[in-house]
Design an enzyme around this catalytic site. Sequence first.
Site, PDB file in Angstrom:
ATOM      1  N   TYR A   1       0.836  -1.194   0.000  1.00 32.54           N
ATOM      2  CA  TYR A   1       0.000   0.000   0.000  1.00 32.54           C
ATOM      3  C   TYR A   1       0.874   1.248   0.000  1.00 32.54           C
ATOM      4  O   TYR A   1       0.569   2.228  -0.679  1.00 32.54           O
ATOM      5  CB  TYR A   1      -0.933  -0.001   1.209  1.00 32.54           C
ATOM      6  CG  TYR A   1      -2.049  -1.012   1.117  1.00 32.54           C
ATOM      7  CD1 TYR A   1      -3.200  -0.739   0.391  1.00 32.54           C
ATOM      8  CD2 TYR A   1      -1.941  -2.250   1.736  1.00 32.54           C
ATOM      9  CE1 TYR A   1      -4.230  -1.674   0.295  1.00 32.54           C
ATOM     10  CE2 TYR A   1      -2.957  -3.185   1.650  1.00 32.54           C
ATOM     11  CZ  TYR A   1      -4.092  -2.897   0.928  1.00 32.54           C
ATOM     12  OH  TYR A   1      -5.101  -3.819   0.825  1.00 32.54           O
TER      13      TYR A   1
ATOM     14  N   ASN B   1     -12.688  -0.807  -5.009  1.00 33.34           N
ATOM     15  CA  ASN B   1     -12.531  -1.228  -6.398  1.00 33.34           C
ATOM     16  C   ASN B   1     -13.728  -2.091  -6.812  1.00 33.34           C
ATOM     17  O   ASN B   1     -13.945  -3.152  -6.233  1.00 33.34           O
ATOM     18  CB  ASN B   1     -11.224  -2.017  -6.540  1.00 33.34           C
ATOM     19  CG  ASN B   1     -11.094  -2.707  -7.877  1.00 33.34           C
ATOM     20  OD1 ASN B   1     -11.683  -2.294  -8.863  1.00 33.34           O
ATOM     21  ND2 ASN B   1     -10.324  -3.777  -7.902  1.00 33.34           N
TER      22      ASN B   1
ATOM     23  N   CYS C   1      -6.747  -5.429  -7.395  1.00 33.40           N
ATOM     24  CA  CYS C   1      -6.521  -4.947  -6.029  1.00 33.40           C
ATOM     25  C   CYS C   1      -5.963  -6.045  -5.131  1.00 33.40           C
ATOM     26  O   CYS C   1      -5.355  -5.753  -4.104  1.00 33.40           O
ATOM     27  CB  CYS C   1      -7.796  -4.353  -5.448  1.00 33.40           C
ATOM     28  SG  CYS C   1      -9.204  -5.463  -5.440  1.00 33.40           S
ATOM     29  N   HIS C   2      -6.126  -7.301  -5.527  1.00 28.30           N
ATOM     30  CA  HIS C   2      -5.588  -8.405  -4.731  1.00 28.30           C
ATOM     31  C   HIS C   2      -4.063  -8.430  -4.742  1.00 28.30           C
ATOM     32  O   HIS C   2      -3.457  -9.094  -3.905  1.00 28.30           O
ATOM     33  CB  HIS C   2      -6.149  -9.748  -5.229  1.00 28.30           C
ATOM     34  CG  HIS C   2      -5.808 -10.066  -6.654  1.00 28.30           C
ATOM     35  ND1 HIS C   2      -6.536  -9.562  -7.707  1.00 28.30           N
ATOM     36  CD2 HIS C   2      -4.808 -10.811  -7.193  1.00 28.30           C
ATOM     37  CE1 HIS C   2      -6.010 -10.000  -8.846  1.00 28.30           C
ATOM     38  NE2 HIS C   2      -4.955 -10.761  -8.555  1.00 28.30           N
TER      39      HIS C   2
ATOM     40  N   GLU D   1      -1.626 -16.725  -9.548  1.00 26.68           N
ATOM     41  CA  GLU D   1      -0.791 -15.883 -10.397  1.00 26.68           C
ATOM     42  C   GLU D   1       0.706 -16.070 -10.144  1.00 26.68           C
ATOM     43  O   GLU D   1       1.528 -15.513 -10.876  1.00 26.68           O
ATOM     44  CB  GLU D   1      -1.148 -14.412 -10.184  1.00 26.68           C
ATOM     45  CG  GLU D   1      -2.548 -14.074 -10.636  1.00 26.68           C
ATOM     46  CD  GLU D   1      -2.887 -12.602 -10.479  1.00 26.68           C
ATOM     47  OE1 GLU D   1      -2.015 -11.805 -10.038  1.00 26.68           O
ATOM     48  OE2 GLU D   1      -4.026 -12.241 -10.802  1.00 26.68           O
TER      49      GLU D   1
END
Length: 157
Positions: free
Chosen positions: A90, A113, A121-122, A148
């Site tokens: 962040y 979001n 946003c993850h 991912e």
Amino acid sequence: MDRAFIKTPLGVAKLKGNADGLSSITVLNTDETVTDIVPESLEDAVYQLNEYFQGKRQQFDLTLNPEGTDFQQRVWQALEEIPFGKTVSYLQLSKNLGDPKAIRAVAAANGKNPLWIVVPCHRVIGSDGSLTGYAGGLHRKKWLLAHESPAKQQSLF
């Protein structure tokens, strides 16, 4: 506004949009009937999300039309720049936006979001590497980051 409900490995997702673009994707915590016929305005989004979950897509090519303040829009655009398989804190996201003191405002915009997965946003984590805050639930954030990850966990059995 057109709507579609699709099955994902993380639950049923609700998509909303029209000819102007995709306005929201949310994962639901309740069972919802999956859409039999997807509205034309949402077909490409459904196709690309399915490819993502099958491991065949790392970037989305969709017209987006989320509603939010100018600041939220800036944060969401910055989220789109986080590469697949990578994370940022962040604090780093705040710095990227030009104001490291805006960390709480950035975190709040991140939490609002409306475009689950497509605006990633993850991929934002705590400065210490922790999986802090995720509107869809930390179990989903963990799953998405593992999905991912370039180094997939191998099973011994």
